[in-house]
Design an enzyme around this catalytic site. Sequence first.
Site, PDB file in Angstrom:
ATOM      1  N   GLY A  56       0.788  -1.219   0.000  1.00  0.00           N
ATOM      2  CA  GLY A  56       0.000   0.000   0.000  1.00  0.00           C
ATOM      3  C   GLY A  56       0.821   1.270   0.000  1.00  0.00           C
ATOM      4  O   GLY A  56       1.795   1.422  -0.740  1.00  0.00           O
ATOM      5  N   TYR A  57       0.430   2.194   0.868  1.00  0.00           N
ATOM      6  CA  TYR A  57       1.109   3.480   0.935  1.00  0.00           C
ATOM      7  C   TYR A  57       2.513   3.373   1.505  1.00  0.00           C
ATOM      8  O   TYR A  57       3.374   4.190   1.184  1.00  0.00           O
ATOM      9  CB  TYR A  57       0.264   4.461   1.739  1.00  0.00           C
ATOM     10  CG  TYR A  57      -0.870   5.033   0.933  1.00  0.00           C
ATOM     11  CD1 TYR A  57      -0.637   6.023  -0.008  1.00  0.00           C
ATOM     12  CD2 TYR A  57      -2.172   4.568   1.079  1.00  0.00           C
ATOM     13  CE1 TYR A  57      -1.660   6.546  -0.774  1.00  0.00           C
ATOM     14  CE2 TYR A  57      -3.210   5.086   0.321  1.00  0.00           C
ATOM     15  CZ  TYR A  57      -2.951   6.073  -0.607  1.00  0.00           C
ATOM     16  OH  TYR A  57      -3.967   6.578  -1.375  1.00  0.00           O
ATOM     17  N   ALA A 145      -0.934  -0.845   9.226  1.00  0.00           N
ATOM     18  CA  ALA A 145      -2.332  -1.238   9.401  1.00  0.00           C
ATOM     19  C   ALA A 145      -2.323  -2.693   9.834  1.00  0.00           C
ATOM     20  O   ALA A 145      -1.856  -3.562   9.088  1.00  0.00           O
ATOM     21  CB  ALA A 145      -3.114  -1.063   8.109  1.00  0.00           C
ATOM     22  N   TYR A 233      -6.050   8.462   6.791  1.00  0.00           N
ATOM     23  CA  TYR A 233      -7.119   8.597   5.798  1.00  0.00           C
ATOM     24  C   TYR A 233      -8.346   9.190   6.478  1.00  0.00           C
ATOM     25  O   TYR A 233      -8.620   8.895   7.641  1.00  0.00           O
ATOM     26  CB  TYR A 233      -7.446   7.223   5.204  1.00  0.00           C
ATOM     27  CG  TYR A 233      -8.527   7.229   4.134  1.00  0.00           C
ATOM     28  CD1 TYR A 233      -8.329   7.858   2.917  1.00  0.00           C
ATOM     29  CD2 TYR A 233      -9.741   6.586   4.350  1.00  0.00           C
ATOM     30  CE1 TYR A 233      -9.316   7.854   1.934  1.00  0.00           C
ATOM     31  CE2 TYR A 233     -10.736   6.576   3.379  1.00  0.00           C
ATOM     32  CZ  TYR A 233     -10.513   7.210   2.172  1.00  0.00           C
ATOM     33  OH  TYR A 233     -11.495   7.211   1.207  1.00  0.00           O
ATOM     34  N   TYR A 243     -16.172   4.356   9.223  1.00  0.00           N
ATOM     35  CA  TYR A 243     -14.739   4.660   9.184  1.00  0.00           C
ATOM     36  C   TYR A 243     -14.407   5.857  10.070  1.00  0.00           C
ATOM     37  O   TYR A 243     -14.044   5.690  11.233  1.00  0.00           O
ATOM     38  CB  TYR A 243     -14.271   4.907   7.738  1.00  0.00           C
ATOM     39  CG  TYR A 243     -12.759   4.864   7.645  1.00  0.00           C
ATOM     40  CD1 TYR A 243     -12.108   3.663   7.417  1.00  0.00           C
ATOM     41  CD2 TYR A 243     -11.995   6.004   7.834  1.00  0.00           C
ATOM     42  CE1 TYR A 243     -10.718   3.601   7.378  1.00  0.00           C
ATOM     43  CE2 TYR A 243     -10.618   5.961   7.791  1.00  0.00           C
ATOM     44  CZ  TYR A 243      -9.983   4.762   7.567  1.00  0.00           C
ATOM     45  OH  TYR A 243      -8.615   4.720   7.544  1.00  0.00           O
ATOM     46  N   THR A 284      -6.404  -1.359  -1.132  1.00  0.00           N
ATOM     47  CA  THR A 284      -5.346  -1.985  -0.351  1.00  0.00           C
ATOM     48  C   THR A 284      -5.903  -3.218   0.339  1.00  0.00           C
ATOM     49  O   THR A 284      -7.117  -3.408   0.442  1.00  0.00           O
ATOM     50  CB  THR A 284      -4.773  -1.033   0.705  1.00  0.00           C
ATOM     51  OG1 THR A 284      -5.793  -0.756   1.685  1.00  0.00           O
ATOM     52  CG2 THR A 284      -4.307   0.279   0.080  1.00  0.00           C
TER      53      THR A 284
END
Length: 404
Positions: A56-57, A145, A233, A243, A284
């Site tokens: 991912g990031y 994460a 995010y 979220y 992701t």
Amino acid sequence: MTERVIDPRNRGFLFLDSHPAGCRHLVADMWRSCPEPTGVPEGAGPVALIIGSSAGYGLAATLAGLKRAGIRGIAVSFEKAPTERRTATAGWYRTAATAELARAEGRDLVFLNGDAFSDATKEQVADLIERRFGGSLDYLVYSVAAPRRTDPATGTTYATVLKPIGRADRTKTLVFDDRGAPEVREVETAPAEGDDVEQTVAVMGGADWERWIDHLAGRGLLAAGFTTAALTYIGSPLTAAIYRQGTIGAAKAHLEATARSLNERLGAAVGGRAVTSVNGAAVTQSSTAIPGIALYTGLLRGVLGAGVVPPIRQLAELWDQLTGAAPLATDDEGRIRLDGWELADDVQAAVAQRWEAATTATVAGLADLDWFRAEVERLYGFSVPGVDYTTAVATDVPWPDHTR
């Protein structure tokens, strides 16, 4: 060396195996799509630590850091090796490919496979900074994460919970049946109860990020002007209940509060700074587990098409701001915002209109489902252009050797 043809086998958005050649091509594609630096980075390059570097990031941060800033240093991730029955995780193969790129660029980047939450990993990193990189760290990018975390101080294990706060949330979500046909369902998620919020904050909040800074500062390893960024995010109002306003949102709020506290401390201690970087939407491995996110991301792509900004371009912009190649632009809460393309009013209005209209019968005309499916498969090295998936490939790719 074990070689075999690898077919994509999955349960929903989770794939059982990964494709080494596909992962390698994906890394190469990300490298090519990262904008060229305005000037070739000179000298040995700044020393950076990327925590969560294989997906991912975090992967984008590693590749963009190499290309845009010429970083050297350490990249930490937690991946599984290949076995007789299974390939390695996709992050294992992506890390091997990233290491090849770093060597080709002449950058000394060490890749460690370990639990970022453990003090043993922190000590190993600190030792490497001291011995190999002159005892001075310039940048730390935190992109973790995880489903759970064990607190080294207490031995308590905490688990991430994906729930709304205060009341149940009913939302649309996207699934694919066994034949790959899309289905839009409504799912209800019960509200957080007991210590669900505290558990999630303990895993996904700023506690471990701060522990990393404390550990490195305690060893005297932070350079003058040391800068750290944690990736986060915010997302759309369409997904806010589960979220940003849910348990994960509480953890993100804690992360941002940690940034403000660290910023004050680092400013006083080494003339440094701490920020959070708010990134835009992406497919992701962690995001596909959140109800509603798959549908939202597919609809966003349906609205924007190629206007969706991939992580590698977002992280190139982040590195430019961190290094001073571009002005540091923060919002009123001190956050770097890389999500303006996603949260523009006209974009969100168009996505919201499609969200309301989305049903199993209509979703194919509203969301870019082919792109979304391919993006999920590419997380595991499948559906990557230029790869012959009928050819046997070696699966026992070694982890990069940092002793050379």
